[in-house]
Design an enzyme around this catalytic site. Sequence first.
Site, short mmCIF file in Angstrom:
data_model
loop_
_atom_site.label_atom_id
_atom_site.label_comp_id
_atom_site.label_asym_id
_atom_site.label_seq_id
_atom_site.Cartn_x
_atom_site.Cartn_y
_atom_site.Cartn_z
N LYS A 73 74.72 40.04 91.48
CA LYS A 73 75.27 41.33 91.94
C LYS A 73 76.78 41.23 92.13
O LYS A 73 77.54 42.14 91.77
CB LYS A 73 74.60 41.76 93.25
N LEU A 82 65.36 34.78 96.03
CA LEU A 82 65.72 36.07 95.42
C LEU A 82 65.91 37.07 96.54
O LEU A 82 65.25 36.98 97.58
CB LEU A 82 64.60 36.55 94.49
N ASP A 83 66.79 38.05 96.31
CA ASP A 83 66.97 39.12 97.30
C ASP A 83 65.68 39.94 97.43
O ASP A 83 64.86 39.96 96.51
CB ASP A 83 68.10 40.06 96.86
N ALA A 84 65.58 40.67 98.53
CA ALA A 84 64.36 41.47 98.78
C ALA A 84 64.11 42.47 97.65
O ALA A 84 62.96 42.73 97.29
CB ALA A 84 64.50 42.20 100.11
N HIS A 89 73.86 36.08 96.40
CA HIS A 89 73.94 37.36 95.69
C HIS A 89 74.77 37.24 94.40
O HIS A 89 75.53 38.16 94.05
CB HIS A 89 74.59 38.45 96.55
#
Length: 201
Positions: free
Chosen positions: A186, A100-102, A183
Amino acid sequence: MRLDKYICQATSLTRSEAKKAINRGKLTCNGEEIRSGSYKLAEGETVFLEGKALSLRGPRYIMLNKPQGFICSNIDEQLPSIMNLIDVEKPEQLFIAGRLDADTTGLTLITDDGQWSHKVTSPRKKCAKRYRVTLAEPLPDNAIEQFKEGIQLKSENQPCLPATLIAISELAVLLTISEGKYHQVKRMFAAIGNHVESLHR
Ligand code: URA
């Protein structure tokens, strides 16, 4: 399996600590002291360390509800790794199945089982992942159809696999995808001219 390898897997001892324990005569098998790390253990043979029976632990599976501000990497980089949030023996044997992204929160899976990790992350296995997405703009009426047909991401040759979109309020949706492109969520909303404000798996 060799005795030294077995000890490393069954205890929190490092290779050199295991070697020392063997050399100091702390290991027994069938009532006999074993002083060689290369000793081959027979099927079902029990190893004792200072009189305590050892056993191999099974594979490990950890579910972590990732907070914002941590990265899905085994080591800290600009931000701390989610591995700081778990207190386990031999964390270096574990890896993160699906990143997962930060700034994304929610379910992260940590394991030492490579086959299982492949099953949940390989696009071929089409394992569904559901995200709660907060958007900057309301969605157009045809958004559900567009996601069902497959969103074309910038700089990808193929459109995404069909995804399921459920509106829960004007700016919040549940999106289920079965791939894990970089990503991806998004970029899917960016492809239809919107922007993800927050993302939770
Ligand atoms: N898609 C994203 O864009 N970010 C994530 O963290 C997960 C899926």
